[in-house]
Motif scaffolding. Structure first.
Motif, PDB file in Angstrom:
ATOM      1  N   GLY A  68       0.805  -1.213   0.000  1.00  0.00           N
ATOM      2  CA  GLY A  68       0.000   0.000   0.000  1.00  0.00           C
ATOM      3  C   GLY A  68       0.834   1.256   0.000  1.00  0.00           C
ATOM      4  O   GLY A  68       1.002   1.878   1.010  1.00  0.00           O
ATOM      5  N   GLY A  69       1.329   1.644  -1.097  1.00  0.00           N
ATOM      6  CA  GLY A  69       2.239   2.759  -1.362  1.00  0.00           C
ATOM      7  C   GLY A  69       2.348   3.813  -0.262  1.00  0.00           C
ATOM      8  O   GLY A  69       2.146   4.998  -0.520  1.00  0.00           O
ATOM      9  N   GLY A 105      -3.304  12.931  -0.200  1.00  0.00           N
ATOM     10  CA  GLY A 105      -3.909  13.505  -1.390  1.00  0.00           C
ATOM     11  C   GLY A 105      -4.302  12.436  -2.383  1.00  0.00           C
ATOM     12  O   GLY A 105      -4.074  11.254  -2.194  1.00  0.00           O
ATOM     13  N   LEU A 106      -4.919  12.856  -3.387  1.00  0.00           N
ATOM     14  CA  LEU A 106      -5.500  11.953  -4.364  1.00  0.00           C
ATOM     15  C   LEU A 106      -4.575  11.836  -5.563  1.00  0.00           C
ATOM     16  O   LEU A 106      -4.144  12.820  -6.155  1.00  0.00           O
ATOM     17  N   LYS A 107      -4.264  10.596  -5.883  1.00  0.00           N
ATOM     18  CA  LYS A 107      -3.438  10.390  -7.081  1.00  0.00           C
ATOM     19  C   LYS A 107      -4.327   9.780  -8.141  1.00  0.00           C
ATOM     20  O   LYS A 107      -5.127   8.895  -7.875  1.00  0.00           O
ATOM     21  N   ARG A 108      -4.170  10.229  -9.310  1.00  0.00           N
ATOM     22  CA  ARG A 108      -5.034   9.716 -10.367  1.00  0.00           C
ATOM     23  C   ARG A 108      -4.210   9.316 -11.564  1.00  0.00           C
ATOM     24  O   ARG A 108      -3.077   9.738 -11.749  1.00  0.00           O
ATOM     25  N   GLY A 109      -4.778   8.536 -12.378  1.00  0.00           N
ATOM     26  CA  GLY A 109      -4.091   8.186 -13.627  1.00  0.00           C
ATOM     27  C   GLY A 109      -4.204   6.720 -13.924  1.00  0.00           C
ATOM     28  O   GLY A 109      -4.253   5.909 -13.009  1.00  0.00           O
ATOM     29  N   VAL A 110      -4.301   6.391 -15.148  1.00  0.00           N
ATOM     30  CA  VAL A 110      -4.449   4.997 -15.546  1.00  0.00           C
ATOM     31  C   VAL A 110      -3.069   4.381 -15.728  1.00  0.00           C
ATOM     32  O   VAL A 110      -2.214   4.971 -16.330  1.00  0.00           O
TER      33      VAL A 110
END
Lengths: 346, 215, 368, 183
Positions: free
Chosen positions: B204-205, B210-215
Motif C-alpha cells: 500500500g504505497g 492527497g489523491l493520485k489519479r491516472g491509468v
C-alpha cells in the motif's frame, strides 16, 4: 359411616397439603434458582419472600382471562383442567405415612390402599398428557401444537421404560400395593445396607428418575414448553388462572413423582437401622412417620429444582433416541436381571 | 458444497451423561451454599448481582454521564455564556439555547457578557454522550450523576435552566461534583512519529496524502 | 402429491430472538425445509444519518451498531476517519484502545456464549458470566462515565488516560473472570446433553464460509485461521503475543469453543497492554494534533478492524466538507446472517435457535 | 506501487480509471464487464482477490453538481461514448475485495447511469453479494441482473422511494403513514 368421615378428612388433608406444597415449591424454585445463580430471588413479600406464591396467586386470579379469538373455546377451557385434575388425583394411592392411632382407632396414612396402586399411578399419570395436547390444540397456535405434539411423543416413549422400571419393583416385592412395598422395606439388606429399593434396583432407580423427569416435563426434558424454541409450548396462549393451573399441575406432578420415588426406592417412612414404632407412642409415631416421609420427598423435590438449573435441554430427536435406544433396552435388561435373580433366590 | 461430516469422539464419561451432570450439580451446589449463607446476612448487597434497588443503590463512578447540570462559579455566577457550542455539537440535537445580553447591574448574576436566557435539554432525546461537556469552553455544562429520569409526561422530561442549576446545587451540597480532569496531552504537530503501524500494507504505497489519479 | 409444510414465523418478538430478527421457517415436523431470515426491523438509517452529521458527531451513533460491545465500533469508525485524514494516533492512546477493545471483546463473547447457553436451556452459566460482564461495565463507567454506549475515544486519540486504580481493578477482576469462564466450561463443555446439542449442528465448510463472506469467530470455527489483528495489524496488535483459536467443522460447538478460547487470549493481550502502558511516561500524548473542525479531503478509504464478531469495516468518502459524503458500514454479522437459510436447512427447530445465538447476530449492527 | 502494477497487469484494458488514496486503491471498470473483472481478479495468481468484503451503492449527484469536481471528472470520461460529457453517470457500485493470500485490499467501482440502472449480479461469483446487492437495490434502486431474489431488504416491500439517494430528505417523506397494518 365413620370410615367415610375418615376418608373424607384424609382426602381434604391431602388436597390441601398438596396445594400448599405446590405453592411453596414455586417459591422454592424461584429462591433456589436465584441462589444457584448468584441472585437473591423474591425476598420482599413476607419473611424471605415466602408470601410470594400468595402474591402470585392473587395476581393470577385477578388477571383478565383472555381467550384467543380463533381458539377452540371448549378445548381451550378444558385443557388446564384435564392437566391439573389427574395431577391432584394421583396422590391418592401414595402412603404419606405409616399409621396413626386416634381415639383407639387405627388410621392408615393413605387415602386409599388400593391393591392395584401401581396401575392407578400409571393410568392417572398418563392422563395428564391429554391436558397438554388438548390445550395445545385448542389454542390454535403453531407453537402450542408443536409443544403438544412434543409432549405426546415424549410421554408415549417414556411411559414404556417408566412402566418397565416399575415392573421390576413389582417383581421384587410381589405386590401392586404401594403400602405393602413400603412395609417390605423395613430392616436391612445384605446385613449392612438399609433394606431400600434403591439398593435392590440401582439401575431401575436411575431409569425411574430419568423417566420421571420426562413425565414431569422438567429440564432436561422440558421440550413441550421450551421457552427459547417454541415460546412457551402448549401454554403459549394461556393467561390468568388457566396458566396458573398448568403451572400448578406441574408442581403437583413433581410432588407426586417425588413421593413415588421415596415410596419405591427410599423406604417410605422408614429410617435406616431405627424402628421408630418401638419407642414412640402411637400418635407421635404417626406424625414422625409422616415427617420422615415428607423430608425424603423434599429432597427429591429439591433435586428437581437443582437439576433444572444445572443442565441444558435436550433436542426433540435426542429425547426420542435416548428413550427408545437406551432407556427401553436398559429397562428390559433390568427387568430380565431382576426376574433372574428373584428366580434364583426363591 | 454441502455440510461437512462431523466426527467427534466422546469419552466414556461424556457418553454416560450422569458423570458430567453430577459434576455440574457440584458446581451449582457450591454457588447455592455460598449465596444461601450470604442471603442470611443483614445489610445491603450481600449477593454479588443483586442491589435491592430503591433501598440500596450501587456506587456510581464520579465521572458518570447522567443528567446534566449548569455550573455556577465560586461567586455564584452562571458560567454559561450561551455561545451555542454544545447546541451545535450535540448529535441528538436536544439542546435549545436562547441568548441574552447581560444588562447593567446584572454582572453579579452572570460570569460572561452574554448569558443563556433559556437553556433546555430534552432528556428524551439526549443520548448522554458527553460531547456537550467536551465542547464547552467555559466548563459550564457538565453531565452529573443523576440517572433516575423517568417521569409521567413528556414535558416533565425537558430539563430547563432552573432544574439544571438545581442539579448543580444539589450535587455541590452532596459533594458529588465531578472531579476536574486534567487536559489530555496532545501530541506536538512536529513529532507525528510513527506510533505503531496504522494499517500496514505490504503493497500500500505508504501513507500517500492527497489523491493520485491516472491509468 | 403436493406436500404441505407448516410455516412457522419466529420473531420479531420471540423469546429467543436477539433483538428484532425474524425467521420464516417452513418445517416438516420439526425439521426445517426452508428458512428465510428477514431483517430491517431495527433499521434506523445510520448511513443516511452520517451524511448529515460531522465526523465527530457520528461517534455516539456508532455505539448503537453493536450495542453489546460499543467500543470496537467507536474505534473502527475513528480509525477510518483517521485514515481518511492521515492522522497518526499516539502510542499510549492506541494501548488504551487495545485494552478497552479487548475488554469489550470479552464482554461481547460473554453475551454470545451466555445467551447460547440460555437458548439451549442452561440458564445458570449465563448468570455466572454476566456478573463478570458487570465488572467490565463498571470499568468502562470509571473510565469515561458510561456503561453500555461508551462513546469511547475521539478522532485522533482517546479522551482520558486510564483511571488510577485500573490495574488494581484488573488484577482483582482477572481471576474472577477466569473462574467464571472455567465454571461455564465445566458446566457445559463436556456435558453430553450440551455436546449432542452443539456438535454437528449447522456445520459449515471453510469454502462455503469464505464464499458467503464469513469473518471473525464464525470463520475461524470453520478452520480458517484469519484474524485481522494478526493479518492486517492495527493499534499495535503485532506487538502482542496471542493465539488465534480455530475450529474444525464450523458447527455450533466450534463457534462456542472459539469464543471461549478467545476470552482467554484477550486476557493475555490486556495483561501485555497494561505492562506496555505502564512503561510509557505519564505525560505521553493521548491525542494527535487535530484541527477543531475536521474536514476531510476528497477521497475514499476502507478501514476494518477485528470486532468481536468479525471484520467491522467502515468505508468513508470525504468531499472536502466536515461531513462524510458517504459512509458504509460493513457489519460482520450481516454477512454471516445472510447465509442463515443455508446454515439451518435440514436441521431442527431447536437447532435454528442454537445456530442463531452462536452466530451472535446483533440487530443493531445488522440493520444499521 | 506493487499492487497497483499487478492490478494494471491483470485487468489491462478493463480499467477506466485508477486512483489511490492513503494506500487504498480504487479501480473503475466498465459496468458491463464487472463480472469479468472480478473473475479475473479472483483467478489471477499474483492477486487472488478471492474474498468479497462488501458491496454497496453510492449516489454521485451532489458530488458532480459542484463545478470543480465536474472538471476533474471530465478527463476520465473518454471511454464512455454514449454519455454526454457534462453528465457523468449518477450512481456508483463499489466492490471491496480482499486477498486472503496476501492480505491486500482493493476497491472496484462501476458507474451506473440513472436511466439504465441495471448491473449484472456477482452472486454467481460470491454468495456474499446476496444481501449487499439487495441492499443496494433497496437503497438506490440499482437492479442486479441475475440475482436470485432481488427484493427490498431493509425497507418494507411497498416503500416508494430509494432512501439513500441524495435527493431523499433525511427525515423521510412520511411513507410510514400510508402503511396498512394487518390483513
Amino acid at each position: 359411616m365413620e370410615a367415610w368421615g375418615v376418608a373424607l378428612i384424609k382426602v381434604v388433608f391431602i388436597w390441601a397439603w398438596t396445594l400448599i406444597i405446590a405453592t411453596l415449591m414455586t417459591w422454592v424454585e424461584r429462591r433456589g434458582s436465584a441462589m444457584i445463580q448468584d441472585r437473591l430471588g423474591p425476598n420482599v413479600c413476607g419473611p424471605f419472600g415466602i408470601l410470594q406464591p400468595l402474591a402470585d396467586g392473587i395476581k393470577l386470579f385477578t388477571k383478565e382471562d383472555i381467550v384467543p379469538e380463533k381458539a377452540k373455546k371448549i378445548l381451550f377451557a378444558l385443557g388446564p383442567i384435564m392437566f391439573a385434575l389427574p395431577a391432584f388425583s394421583a396422590y391418592a394411592v401414595i402412603p404419606f405415612g405409616d399409621k396413626i392411632v386416634i381415639g383407639g382407632k387405627e388410621i392408615i396414612l393413605q387415602v386409599a390402599d388400593v391393591n392395584i396402586g401401581f396401575l392407578y399411578i400409571m393410568a392417572i399419570g398418563a392422563m395428564s398428557v391429554y391436558g397438554i395436547v388438548v390445550g395445545g390444540w385448542g389454542s390454535n397456535n403453531k407453537f402450542s401444537i408443536l409443544g403438544g405434539l412434543r409432549s405426546t411423543a415424549q410421554l408415549i416413549s417414556y411411559e414404556v421404560p417408566f412402566g418397565l422400571a416399575l415392573l421390576s419393583v413389582v417383581i421384587i416385592y410381589g405386590t401392586f400395593s404401594l403400602r405393602e412395598i413400603v412395609l417390605h422395606q423395613q430392616g436391612t439388606f445384605l446385613g449392612f445396607l438399609p433394606n431400600w429399593g434403591i439398593f435392590k434396583q440401582p439401575l431401575g432407580f436411575i431409569l425411574f428418575i430419568v423417566t420421571a423427569y420426562c413425565e414431569a416435563n422438567r429440564v432436561p426434558f422440558d421440550l413441550p414448553e421450551a421457552e427459547s424454541e417454541i415460546v412457551a409450548g402448549y401454554h403459549t396462549e394461556y393467561g390468568s388462572m388457566r396458566l396458573g393451573l398448568y403451572l400448578f399441575g406441574e408442581y403437583v406432578n413433581m410432588y407426586t413423582l417425588s413421593a413415588l420415588m421415596v415410596t419405591l426406592y427410599f423406604g417410605g417412612w422408614h429410617i435406616p437401622y431405627i424402628d421408630m414404632s418401638k419407642f414412640l407412642g402411637p400418635v407421635a409415631y404417626g406424625i414422625a412417620s409422616f415427617l420422615v416421609f415428607f423430608l425424603k420427598t423434599c429432597f427429591f423435590l429439591w433435586l428437581f429444582v437443582w437439576v433444572r438449573w444445572t443442565v441444558p435441554r435436550f433436542r426433540y430427536d435426542q429425547v426420542m433416541s435416548l428413550g427408545w435406544k437406551s432407556l427401553i433396552p436398559l429397562a428390559l435388561l433390568n427387568l430380565f436381571i431382576t426376574a433372574f435373580l428373584v428366580q434364583l433366590t426363591i | 458444497m454441502g455440510k461437512p461430516e462431523v466426527k467427534r469422539d466422546y469419552t466414556l464419561g461424556e457418553r454416560l451423561y450422569l458423570v458430567e451432570i453430577v459434576k455440574g450439580l457440584g458446581i451449582t451446589w457450591k454457588h447455592f451454599m455460598k449465596n444461601f449463607r450470604a442471603s442470611l446476612q443483614k445489610g445491603p448487597h450481600t449477593v454479588p448481582t443483586c442491589w435491592q434497588y430503591p433501598w440500596d443503590k450501587r456506587e456510581i463512578s464520579p465521572i458518570f454521564r447522567g443528567e446534566h447540570m449548569l455550573l455556577l462559579d465560586e461567586e455564584g455566577r452562571e458560567k454559561c455564556v450561551a455561545c451555542g457550542m454544545c447546541q451545535r455539537v450535540c448529535p441528538a440535537k436536544c439542546i435549545t439555547i436562547k441568548r441574552g445580553k447581560v444588562k447593567e447591574g446584572e454582572e453579579a448574576k452572570y460570569a460572561g457578557k452574554t448569558y443563556c436566557a433559556s437553556f433546555e435539554i430534552d432528556l428524551l432525546r439526549c443520548i448522554f454522550c458527553g460531547l456537550c461537556e467536551e465542547a464547552c469552553n467555559k466548563g459550564a455544562i457538565v453531565l452529573g450523576q443523576g440517572y433516575e429520569l423517568a417521569d409521567f409526561s413528556r414535558q416533565a422530561c425537558v430539563a430547563d435552566k432552573k432544574r439544571l442549576i438545581g442539579n448543580f446545587l444539589r450535587a455541590k451540597e452532596e459533594g458529588r461534583l465531578k472531579p476536574k480532569r486534567p487536559p489530555v496531552p496532545v501530541a506536538g504537530a512536529k513529532d507525528a512519529k510513527a506510533a505503531g503501524p496504522q494499517k500496514a500494507k505490504s503493497a500500500g504505497g505508504g501513507q500517500g496524502k492527497g489523491l493520485k489519479r491516472g491509468v | 402429491m403436493a406436500q404441505d409444510y407448516v410455516k412457522i414465523n419466529i420473531g420479531p418478538s420471540h423469546p429467543a430472538m436477539h433483538g428484532t430478527l425474524r425467521v420464516i421457517a417452513e418445517t416438516d415436523g420439526e425439521t426445517i425445509i426452508n428458512a428465510e431470515p428477514e431483517i430491517g426491523y431495527l433499521h434506523r438509517g445510520v448511513e443516511k444519518l452520517a451524511e448529515s452529521m460531522t465526523y465527530h458527531q457520528f461517534i455516539p451513533v456508532t455505539d448503537r451498531l453493536n450495542y453489546c460491545s460499543a467500543i470496537p465500533n467507536n474505534v473502527a469508525y475513528e480509525m477510518a476517519v483517521e485514515k481518511l485524514m492521515g492522522i497518526e494516533v499516539p502510542e499510549k492512546a492506541q494501548l488504551i484502545r487495545v485494552i478497552m477493545m479487548e475488554l469489550s471483546r470479552i464482554s461481547d463473547h460473554i453475551v454470545c456464549v451466555g445467551i447460547l447457553g440460555v437458548d439451549i436451556g442452561a440458564l445458570t452459566p449465563f448468570f455466572y458470566l454476566f456478573i463478570q460482564r458487570e465488572t467490565i461495565y463498571e470499568m468502562f463507567e470509571w473510565y469515561n462515565g458510561s456503561r453500555l454506549t461508551n462513546t469511547f475515544g475521539r478522532i485522533g486519540g482517546v479522551e482520558a488516560p486510564l483511571f488510577p486504580g485500573f490495574e488494581q481493578k484488573w488484577i482483582e477482576f482477572k481471576p474472577e473472570l477466569m473462574k467464571a469462564i472455567d465454571e461455564m466450561d465445566k458446566l457445559l463443555t463436556h456435558n453430553r446433553i450440551w455436546m449432542d446439542r452443539t456438535i454437528g449442528t449447522t456445520a459449515f465448510s471453510a469454502e462455503d464460509a469464505l464464499n458467503w463472506g464469513f469473518t471473525g469467530p464464525c470463520l475461524r470455527a470453520c478452520g480458517v485461521k484469519r484474524d485481522l489483528r494478526r493479518d492486517e495489524p492495527y493499534c499495535m496488535y503485532d506487538k502482542f503475543e496471542f493465539d488465534i483459536p480455530v475450529g474444525k467443522y464450523g458447527d455450533v460447538f466450534d463457534r462456542y469453543w472459539v469464543r471461549m478460547i478467545e476470552m482467554y487470549e484477550s486476557i493475555k493481550i490486556i495483561d501485555q497492554a497494561i505492562e506496555m502502558y505502564k512503561a510509557l511516561p505519564d505525560d505521553a500524548p493521548l491525542m494527535a494534533k487535530v484541527p477543531k473542525i475536521l474536514k476531510a479531503s476528497e477521497g475514499e478509504i476502507y478501514s476494518a478492524i477485528e470486532s468481536p464478531n468479525g471484520e467491522l469495516g467502515f468505508y468513508l468518502r470525504g468531499d472536502g466538507s466536515d461531513k462524510p459524503y458517504r459512509l458504509k458500514i460493513r457489519p460482520p454479522c450481516y454477512m454471516v446472517y445472510q447465509a442463515f437459510g443455508e446454515l439451518v436447512n435440514g436441521e431442527m427447530v431447536a437447532d435454528l435457535i442454537a445456530c442463531l445465538s452462536s452466530l451472535n447476530v446483533i440487530a443493531g449492527e445488522l440493520d444499521r | 506501487m506493487q499492487l497497483l502494477e499487478r492490478i494494471k497487469g491483470c485487468l489491462g484494458g478493463l480499467i477506466i480509471d485508477i486512483s489511490e488514496f492513503h494506500g487504498d486503491i480504487a479501480v473503475e471498470v466498465d459496468r458491463f464487464k464487472i463480472v469479468e473483472a472480478l473473475t479475473r481478479l479472483r483467478d489471477d495468481e499474483s492477486l487472488s482477490m478471492n474474498f468479497l468484503s462488501d458491496l454497496f451503492g453510492l449516489d454521485n449527484k451532489a458530488f458532480y453538481e459542484k463545478p470543480k469536481k465536474k472538471a476533474k471528472k471530465g478527463d476520465a470520461e473518454g471511454e464512455e461514448e454514449e454519455k454526454p460529457k457534462e453528465l457523468p453517470p449518477r450512481f456508483e457500485v463499489v466492490y471491496l475485495l480482499l486477498s486472503l493470500k496476501t492480505n491486500e485490499r482493493m476497491m472496484v467501482k462501476i458507474r451506473v447511469p440513472e436511466d439504465d440502472l441495471e448491473v449484472s449480479s456477482v452472486t454467481s461469483l460470491y454468495k456474499a453479494a446476496t444481501w449487499p446487492e439487495r441492499e443496494a437495490f433497496d437503497m438506490f434502486g440499482i437492479r442486479f441482473k441475475g440475482h436470485p431474489n432481488l427484493k427490498r431488504l431493509l425497507m418494507w416491500d411497498d416503500f416508494p422511494a430509494y432512501p439513500l439517494r441524495k435527493d431523499y430528505p433525511l427525515e423521510g417523506r412520511g411513507e410510514e403513514r400510508s402503511l396498512v397494518y394487518g390483513d
